[in-house]
Design a protein around this motif. Structure first.
Motif, PDB file in Angstrom:
ATOM      1  N   LYS A 197      43.861 -24.165  48.529  1.00  0.00           N
ATOM      2  CA  LYS A 197      45.153 -23.841  49.516  1.00  0.00           C
ATOM      3  C   LYS A 197      45.126 -24.904  50.412  1.00  0.00           C
ATOM      4  O   LYS A 197      44.388 -25.050  51.173  1.00  0.00           O
ATOM      5  CB  LYS A 197      44.787 -22.684  50.025  1.00  0.00           C
ATOM      6  CG  LYS A 197      44.469 -21.457  48.861  1.00  0.00           C
ATOM      7  CD  LYS A 197      45.898 -20.722  48.432  1.00  0.00           C
ATOM      8  CE  LYS A 197      45.564 -19.303  47.678  1.00  0.00           C
ATOM      9  NZ  LYS A 197      44.956 -19.682  46.258  1.00  0.00           N
ATOM     10  N   VAL A 198      46.195 -25.575  50.654  1.00  0.00           N
ATOM     11  CA  VAL A 198      46.364 -26.342  51.603  1.00  0.00           C
ATOM     12  C   VAL A 198      46.710 -25.554  52.939  1.00  0.00           C
ATOM     13  O   VAL A 198      47.598 -24.711  52.994  1.00  0.00           O
ATOM     14  CB  VAL A 198      47.651 -27.241  51.466  1.00  0.00           C
ATOM     15  CG1 VAL A 198      47.647 -28.206  52.708  1.00  0.00           C
ATOM     16  CG2 VAL A 198      47.469 -28.146  50.212  1.00  0.00           C
ATOM     17  N   PRO A 199      45.471 -26.057  54.047  1.00  0.00           N
ATOM     18  CA  PRO A 199      45.803 -25.096  55.395  1.00  0.00           C
ATOM     19  C   PRO A 199      47.020 -25.374  55.862  1.00  0.00           C
ATOM     20  O   PRO A 199      47.857 -26.253  55.849  1.00  0.00           O
ATOM     21  CB  PRO A 199      44.629 -25.526  56.114  1.00  0.00           C
ATOM     22  CG  PRO A 199      44.330 -26.848  55.625  1.00  0.00           C
ATOM     23  CD  PRO A 199      44.814 -27.044  54.158  1.00  0.00           C
ATOM     24  N   SER A 200      47.494 -24.103  56.437  1.00  0.00           N
ATOM     25  CA  SER A 200      48.899 -24.219  57.343  1.00  0.00           C
ATOM     26  C   SER A 200      48.669 -25.427  58.262  1.00  0.00           C
ATOM     27  O   SER A 200      47.749 -25.668  59.049  1.00  0.00           O
ATOM     28  CB  SER A 200      48.899 -23.057  58.171  1.00  0.00           C
ATOM     29  OG  SER A 200      49.955 -23.145  58.646  1.00  0.00           O
ATOM     30  N   MET A 241      51.285 -17.071  45.176  1.00  0.00           N
ATOM     31  CA  MET A 241      52.358 -16.167  45.871  1.00  0.00           C
ATOM     32  C   MET A 241      53.693 -16.597  45.730  1.00  0.00           C
ATOM     33  O   MET A 241      54.153 -17.798  45.751  1.00  0.00           O
ATOM     34  CB  MET A 241      51.963 -15.762  47.295  1.00  0.00           C
ATOM     35  CG  MET A 241      51.740 -16.917  48.144  1.00  0.00           C
ATOM     36  SD  MET A 241      51.915 -16.394  49.683  1.00  0.00           S
ATOM     37  CE  MET A 241      49.910 -15.908  49.887  1.00  0.00           C
ATOM     38  N   PRO A 243      57.001 -18.767  48.431  1.00  0.00           N
ATOM     39  CA  PRO A 243      55.910 -19.004  47.922  1.00  0.00           C
ATOM     40  C   PRO A 243      54.920 -19.616  49.256  1.00  0.00           C
ATOM     41  O   PRO A 243      53.605 -19.655  49.042  1.00  0.00           O
ATOM     42  CB  PRO A 243      56.198 -20.505  47.308  1.00  0.00           C
ATOM     43  CG  PRO A 243      57.426 -20.728  48.011  1.00  0.00           C
ATOM     44  CD  PRO A 243      58.214 -19.708  48.316  1.00  0.00           C
ATOM     45  N   MET A 244      55.317 -19.363  50.444  1.00  0.00           N
ATOM     46  CA  MET A 244      54.374 -19.663  51.636  1.00  0.00           C
ATOM     47  C   MET A 244      53.967 -18.348  52.401  1.00  0.00           C
ATOM     48  O   MET A 244      53.535 -18.139  53.481  1.00  0.00           O
ATOM     49  CB  MET A 244      55.103 -20.632  52.536  1.00  0.00           C
ATOM     50  CG  MET A 244      55.162 -22.106  51.933  1.00  0.00           C
ATOM     51  SD  MET A 244      54.006 -22.799  51.189  1.00  0.00           S
ATOM     52  CE  MET A 244      53.002 -23.273  52.736  1.00  0.00           C
ATOM     53  N   GLY A 245      54.426 -17.400  51.809  1.00  0.00           N
ATOM     54  CA  GLY A 245      54.191 -15.985  52.574  1.00  0.00           C
ATOM     55  C   GLY A 245      54.810 -15.776  53.974  1.00  0.00           C
ATOM     56  O   GLY A 245      54.281 -14.999  54.634  1.00  0.00           O
ATOM     57  N   LEU A 246      56.190 -16.560  53.863  1.00  0.00           N
ATOM     58  CA  LEU A 246      56.705 -16.077  55.299  1.00  0.00           C
ATOM     59  C   LEU A 246      57.722 -15.121  55.085  1.00  0.00           C
ATOM     60  O   LEU A 246      57.562 -14.512  53.947  1.00  0.00           O
ATOM     61  CB  LEU A 246      57.372 -17.521  55.567  1.00  0.00           C
ATOM     62  CG  LEU A 246      56.734 -18.620  55.561  1.00  0.00           C
ATOM     63  CD1 LEU A 246      57.556 -19.810  55.900  1.00  0.00           C
ATOM     64  CD2 LEU A 246      55.668 -18.503  56.717  1.00  0.00           C
ATOM     65  N   LYS A 296      50.513 -11.690  53.645  1.00  0.00           N
ATOM     66  CA  LYS A 296      49.588 -12.879  53.733  1.00  0.00           C
ATOM     67  C   LYS A 296      50.299 -14.339  53.613  1.00  0.00           C
ATOM     68  O   LYS A 296      51.211 -14.328  52.893  1.00  0.00           O
ATOM     69  CB  LYS A 296      48.587 -12.583  52.505  1.00  0.00           C
ATOM     70  CG  LYS A 296      47.340 -13.243  52.410  1.00  0.00           C
ATOM     71  CD  LYS A 296      46.496 -13.114  51.216  1.00  0.00           C
ATOM     72  CE  LYS A 296      45.611 -13.966  50.750  1.00  0.00           C
ATOM     73  NZ  LYS A 296      45.714 -14.342  49.290  1.00  0.00           N
ATOM     74  N   ARG A 297      49.741 -15.119  54.636  1.00  0.00           N
ATOM     75  CA  ARG A 297      50.432 -16.356  54.469  1.00  0.00           C
ATOM     76  C   ARG A 297      49.731 -17.210  53.634  1.00  0.00           C
ATOM     77  O   ARG A 297      48.506 -17.237  53.633  1.00  0.00           O
ATOM     78  CB  ARG A 297      50.436 -16.743  56.022  1.00  0.00           C
ATOM     79  CG  ARG A 297      50.901 -15.855  57.034  1.00  0.00           C
ATOM     80  CD  ARG A 297      52.250 -15.527  57.107  1.00  0.00           C
ATOM     81  NE  ARG A 297      52.837 -15.219  58.311  1.00  0.00           N
ATOM     82  CZ  ARG A 297      53.853 -14.369  58.442  1.00  0.00           C
ATOM     83  NH1 ARG A 297      54.632 -14.299  57.355  1.00  0.00           N
ATOM     84  NH2 ARG A 297      54.349 -14.222  59.687  1.00  0.00           N
ATOM     85  N   PHE A 298      50.511 -18.378  53.066  1.00  0.00           N
ATOM     86  CA  PHE A 298      49.748 -19.305  52.367  1.00  0.00           C
ATOM     87  C   PHE A 298      48.910 -20.177  53.091  1.00  0.00           C
ATOM     88  O   PHE A 298      49.320 -20.555  54.412  1.00  0.00           O
ATOM     89  CB  PHE A 298      50.877 -20.107  51.669  1.00  0.00           C
ATOM     90  CG  PHE A 298      50.377 -20.944  50.478  1.00  0.00           C
ATOM     91  CD1 PHE A 298      50.132 -20.780  49.307  1.00  0.00           C
ATOM     92  CD2 PHE A 298      49.920 -22.276  51.060  1.00  0.00           C
ATOM     93  CE1 PHE A 298      49.825 -22.037  48.417  1.00  0.00           C
ATOM     94  CE2 PHE A 298      49.433 -23.300  50.235  1.00  0.00           C
ATOM     95  CZ  PHE A 298      49.049 -22.763  48.904  1.00  0.00           C
ATOM     96  N   GLY A 299      47.746 -20.383  52.852  1.00  0.00           N
ATOM     97  CA  GLY A 299      46.910 -21.568  53.498  1.00  0.00           C
ATOM     98  C   GLY A 299      46.333 -20.894  54.982  1.00  0.00           C
ATOM     99  O   GLY A 299      45.894 -21.547  55.664  1.00  0.00           O
ATOM    100  N   ARG A 300      46.124 -19.589  54.837  1.00  0.00           N
ATOM    101  CA  ARG A 300      45.593 -18.915  56.037  1.00  0.00           C
ATOM    102  C   ARG A 300      44.436 -17.810  55.526  1.00  0.00           C
ATOM    103  O   ARG A 300      44.868 -17.251  54.518  1.00  0.00           O
ATOM    104  CB  ARG A 300      46.616 -17.857  56.880  1.00  0.00           C
ATOM    105  CG  ARG A 300      47.222 -18.605  57.479  1.00  0.00           C
ATOM    106  CD  ARG A 300      46.574 -19.274  58.793  1.00  0.00           C
ATOM    107  NE  ARG A 300      46.493 -18.761  59.891  1.00  0.00           N
ATOM    108  CZ  ARG A 300      46.204 -18.843  61.122  1.00  0.00           C
ATOM    109  NH1 ARG A 300      45.966 -20.019  61.330  1.00  0.00           N
ATOM    110  NH2 ARG A 300      45.906 -17.829  62.129  1.00  0.00           N
TER     111      ARG A 300
END
Lengths: 281, 443, 330
Positions: free
Chosen positions: B251-254, B7, B379-382, C325-329
């Protein structure tokens, strides 16, 4: 025709009645019992909700006062002794009066005194600047001019002077709530006694560099020469880490140090004209 | 379809002016300024004194904590001072300043050109050697490598990824070492795989470096456990979380670490440093640095000793042009602006970039037009537009709910914003605040 | 030594700007402008010019003298609003109607909320709906002014296909009978420049060209437009299958009226549309559904303006609760 009016009045009136009953029942059922003194004390507070007392707002302060039943460690800097005496009388305790305070900017590194060595091109915020680097001038201790204090002040009492790039405190508007002190990442601003007739003497510098380095960065830097410390008859001045500091509780405003300071780093404000360089714009 | 992360991301220009200039040895100057804070964590403690004679490669400061690193002299000569000296940001940091006399190396260092392929040390010995030699991550975060190669209890590494992405424009130091010293990188990777006890290794390289892909592929034939993965060009592919996503799809978790997905990422320059430390007993005191910019006379890649003053480095590419406005240590997206040009380079310095004011001067900030380009680029979907507003208002609870702590500070949002809003400035600060709040909270 | 610049990273910018985006929108509108010039002649151009100039000057005056801030008319956003509003008026509308619309669009719908980026409702649509309610006769007078470029012979009847059908249906005719009476109600007429209607909606092809340009330049993403069109097609498809004599078919619904200009240029307005991809889809589906409902069951023949305005009011909610969609979730 009449029937239409009648039905409307009946339906709407009935609806209003039912809702009123519901509201009444709910309000009674979920009523929260509160000490009435909280409301009284809140009403005498200034209502600025500035957080200067260390509580979330005026109501939180009032709750804390009522809950503890004393005023230990609680003081409203905005309302000062006048408000606190009312709070004390409502609580039935004796108030210990405090000397009025004012925020003092301990830096005079104006564009002339402290030439810039680079150009900052980021967001105007002292916190961002100080986390990024040492600042636009050779002095990494003093005011960064980003205006965090101005934004923190709820009373419009501190403003950046565009010409000098430094904040200036309006002593009449300042309530000594301490918001600017907390906002300043360089700890340039200090709360000091307002002093008799607003007269104050303070060291307008926070540079802890050795004399030569400090002087190179800023013409009016404290160079830690200790002359003021020696000349002070009241032992109010101490020099630590190449920086002089005047204890405002001991200072008797004799201004001997002001004349002695070789870099004009010590400031005396609101005195009758005697010291030529004093001007509190 | 080439692999890439899932993403966000942006496509900044692809200028690599210095790509074809081979690595040159930068001369040793008359003074070296060696910082005690070249890594993340506690500053190193000096173990030499003023007046001491030191050799090149000699240990001069020791690690002072779990997350810390040894520091070695990059020159031979006499210690002239141990005192605070301003770093690139102008803040005084403890430095050991050495007057250079000749260039006499510590005798335990193997200076031969010969490539040592056999890995004789055990995993424990490898970790100790890496720690002794002061190897730190060369990708930018400067995390001590031996710590990263020791997964915390309960976590098991499965995959090692070597980061050869170099997704920032202009920088070519990693590219040059991949082209010129591919086998050393592969051996370095193999050493780290042995230390971690993993049997799966990858090298991620973006397709804009076809030569590096070819060279690495031809050498990796004799290292079958390490595969070269060509990646689509997209910034910030060099970010750890993005690289793991691109190469493995994990995917590294949050709030998690790469090791939570069983992956360890190391930069290719770190792999080279590991090779030199383990096989040649050579501590980390020099590295490849790109000196570049559209406005400089030359664009070159140097093998540079740690502690070289930046102004000397600049002079090597011709006189600083008139329109030079900003010096950056690192790349244009994540590098640090240099305010003090007499500051010295550190272990992880990978590039010195000169930009003109036209290239870098910020434009006037406009109103947010809610185009959501920042959210698309993240890239973190924020949602950077929202984080920026919350950050300026100091709404920390909302910032936490909007996951500001996931921000990797890649700068994509700010790069793409049509209203020139300095989104990352405020987000970065508030992220630090929120992390502080999270850490202070009882578990 | 000259003074160096210092700032936090990143140190380069992608050179996007609000002005460039707005300029791209104007370029994307130009095929429709050319077609309307051909079809409606100078009166179309007059409306567009009055609209653009009026919107820009209203914004300038308000920013300079009321808000006392630096005017930002250079970003071209007011010009876009003006042109869009003009394209939404009947070609016969007098210039002063356009002027009133501009004042409402910029003054009420945009600046009173705080200007660019703060308005809740699409300014051009607020202007249009204000005019539609205030001057219903002028706003539904579809008579076609003379054009230098075109002889009047093959001109459409002057009524829009939607109003023809609405009137026909309400007078008890079936769709088949209406079509037999009006040979101009063919898809070929609608695709090219022969449908009656407001200035901008005469040619579907010209609007689609603009859409493609916006997509290529990455000004907009296709989600909103496509979800509106797909929803309209699906919902009207279900209805027309149930009763083909009372409900128009999907192709007709997409090609007529303001659906194309609305879904391409109005619904995709950055400020008044959701920020997340999923939010965009929900928003588009809502617009499509409401549009079809108003067309089939409402008293107005056309409903997309109202549909977009209604969904505009849901955008803050969508932005708050529909997150990317958040990364890593998971």
């Amino acid at each position: 025709m009449t029937a239409a009016f009648l039905y409307t009045i009946l339906v709407l009136g009935g609806l209003g009645l039912v809702l009123a009953i519901v509201l009444f029942v709910v309000a009674n059922k979920f009523k929260v019992e509160e000490d009435p003194r909280i409301d009284i004390i809140e009403s005498v507070m200034p209502g600025a909700n500035c957080g200067g007392c260390g509580f979330a707002g005026c109501r939180a302060f009032a709750e804390a006062c009522v809950k503890s039943g004393n005023l230990d460690g609680k003081f409203c800097p905005v309302g000062g002794n006048a408000v606190m005496s009312k709070v004390a009388s409502n609580l039935g305790v004796v108030l210990q009066e405090k000397a009025p305070m004012v925020a003092v900017v301990r830096c005079h590194g104006t564009c002339d005194n402290r030439p810039t060595t680079n150009i900052y091109n980021g967001s105007p915020s002292c916190r961002i600047i100080s986390s990024l680097y040492s600042g636009e001038t050779g002095c990494k201790w003093g005011c960064l001019g980003g205006g965090d204090c101005e934004r923190a002040c709820k009373f419009g009492a501190i403003k950046i002077n565009k010409r000098s790039g430094l904040p200036e405190v309006d002593q009449d508007k300042c309530t000594a709530c301490g918001a600017c002190v907390k906002a300043c990442p360089k700890s340039v601003i200090e709360l000091r006694n307002k002093g008799p007739k607003n007269r104050r003497v303070f060291v307008s510098c926070v540079n802890q560099e050795k004399g030569a380095t400090a002087r190179k960065a800023c013409a009016v830097a404290c160079i830690g020469c200790r002359k003021c410390e020696k000349v002070c008859p009241f032992g109010a001045i101490t020099v630590q880490n190449n920086l002089s500091y005047i204890d405002f509780n001991k200072c008797r405003l004799c201004r001997k140090c002001v004349d002695e300071c070789p870099t004009n780093a010590i400031w005396a404000v609101n005195f009758p004209v005697k010291v030529p360089q004093q001007n509190n714009e | 379809m080439k692999k890439t992360f899932s993403m966000g991301g942006i496509h900044p220009h692809d200028k690599k002016i210095s790509a074809e200039s081979a690595i040159e040895r930068f001369p040793v100057l008359s003074k070296a300024y060696i910082s005690m804070s070249q890594h993340i964590g506690a500053p190193a403690t000096p173990i030499v004194q003023k007046g001491d004679k030191v050799l090149t490669g000699q240990l001069i400061a020791t690690s002072s904590g779990f997350i810390s690193a040894n520091i070695h002299s990059s020159v031979s000569g006499t210690v002239s001072a141990i005192e605070p000296y301003p770093d690139i940001a102008g803040n005084p940091v403890m430095h050991i300043i050495i007057d250079v006399e000749g260039d006499q190396w510590d005798e335990s260092i193997d200076r031969s050109e010969e490539i040592v392929r056999d890995i004789k040390l055990t995993p424990q010995e490898i970790l100790k050697r890496i720690a002794d030699c002061g190897v730190i991550g060369m990708g930018g975060a400067s995390f001590p490598t031996h710590v990263k190669l020791s997964p915390p209890p309960g976590k098991k590494a499965e995959i090692l990824i070597i980061n050869g992405v170099e997704c920032e424009p202009y920088i070519t130091s990693d590219y040059r070492i991949m082209v010129e010293r591919p086998e050393e990188i592969l051996i370095g990777a193999r050493i780290m795989m042995k230390a971690l006890g993993v049997s799966e290794g990858y090298i991620g390289i973006e397709v804009n470096k076809p030569k590096a892909i070819d060279v690495m592929k031809s050498f990796s034939a004799s290292y079958p456990e390490i595969k070269v993965v060509p990646l689509k060009k997209k910034y910030p592919q060099g970010g750890e979380k993005q690289l793991i996503d691109a190469v493995t799809g994990r995917k590294v978790p949050s709030m998690g670490l790469p090791i939570d997905t069983g992956v360890v990422v190391q930069n290719c320059a770190t792999a080279l440093a590991v090779y030199e430390a383990v096989q040649k007993n050579k501590p980390l005191f020099e590295g490849v640095v790109t000196v570049t910019g559209d406005c400089t006379e030359q664009q070159r890649n140097f093998l540079l000793r740690v502690g070289t003053p930046i102004d000397a480095l600049l002079n090597s590419v011709g006189r600083l042009p008139k329109d030079a406005a900003k010096l950056i240590s690192g790349g244009p997206m994540m590098g640090k602006a240099v305010s003090n040009i007499s500051a010295a380079t550190v272990k992880s310095t990978s590039s010195l970039l000169v930009l003109t004011s036209e290239q870098t001067l910020r434009k006037e900030e406009g109103e947010c037009i809610r185009c959501a380009k920042c959210a698309d680029a993240c890239p973190m979907g924020l949602e950077p537009f929202l984080l920026n507003k919350l950050a300026r208002a100091g709404r920390y609870a909302d910032l936490e709910r909007e996951r500001v702590y996931d921000c990797i500070e890649c700068g994509c949002c700010m790069y793409t914003c049509p209203a020139n809003i300095p989104l990352l400035d405020y987000i970065r600060i508030s992220k630090a605040d929120v992390l502080k709040i999270l850490r202070s909270r009882p578990k | 030594m000259r003074k160096l610049l210092v700032s936090p990273a990143p140190h380069i910018h992608g050179n996007e700007s609000t002005r460039k985006i707005m300029r791209d929108v104007l370029i994307a509108l130009s095929p429709s402008l050319v077609v309307s010039l051909y079809f409606f002649g100078v009166s179309a151009i007059e409306l567009v010019l009055v609209g653009a100039l009026a919107c820009v000057s209203v914004e300038y005056v308000i920013q300079k003298y009321l808000m006392k801030v630096k005017p930002t008319i250079n970003d071209l956003s007011a010009a876009v609003t003006g042109v869009l509003l003009a394209l939404n008026l009947p070609p016969s509308a007098p210039w002063w109607v356009m002027l009133i619309g501009s004042v409402v669009a910029i003054g009420v719908a945009k600046m009173s909320f705080g200007g660019l980026g703060h308005n809740i409702f699409n300014p051009a649509l607020v202007g249009r709906v204000f005019l539609l309610i205030s001057f219903p006769a002028i706003m539904t007078d579809w008579s076609i002014p003379d054009s230098w470029f075109r002889d009047g012979v093959d001109a459409a009847s002057g009524a829009t296909p939607l109003s023809l059908i609405k009137e026909g249906l309400s007078s008890g005719m079936t769709l088949e009978q209406i079509q037999a009476q009006n040979p101009n109600l063919s898809y070929m007429h609608m695709l090219f420049f022969k449908t009656g209607g407001s200035v901008g909606e005469v040619s579907a092809i010209a609007l689609i060209l603009g859409f493609i340009y916006l997509l290529v330049r990455k000004v907009i993403r296709p989600h909103i437009t496509l979800s509106i069109l797909v929803t309209i097609a699906v919902v009207s498809g279900i209805f027309s299958l149930c009763d083909p004599q009372q409900f128009t078919d999907p192709a007709f619904n997409i090609l007529t009226g303001g659906v194309l200009i609305g879904s391409i240029f109005m619904a995709t307005d950055y400020v008044t549309s959701p920020m997340s991809t999923r939010g965009m889809v929900i928003y588009g589906v809502g617009i499509g559904f409401i549009t079809v409902m108003i067309r089939y069951f409402g008293s107005y023949p056309e409903g997309i303006s109202f549909a977009i305005l209604i969904m505009n009011s849901f955008v803050p909610l969508l932005n708050k609760y529909v997150k990317p969609k958040r990364f890593g979730r998971r």
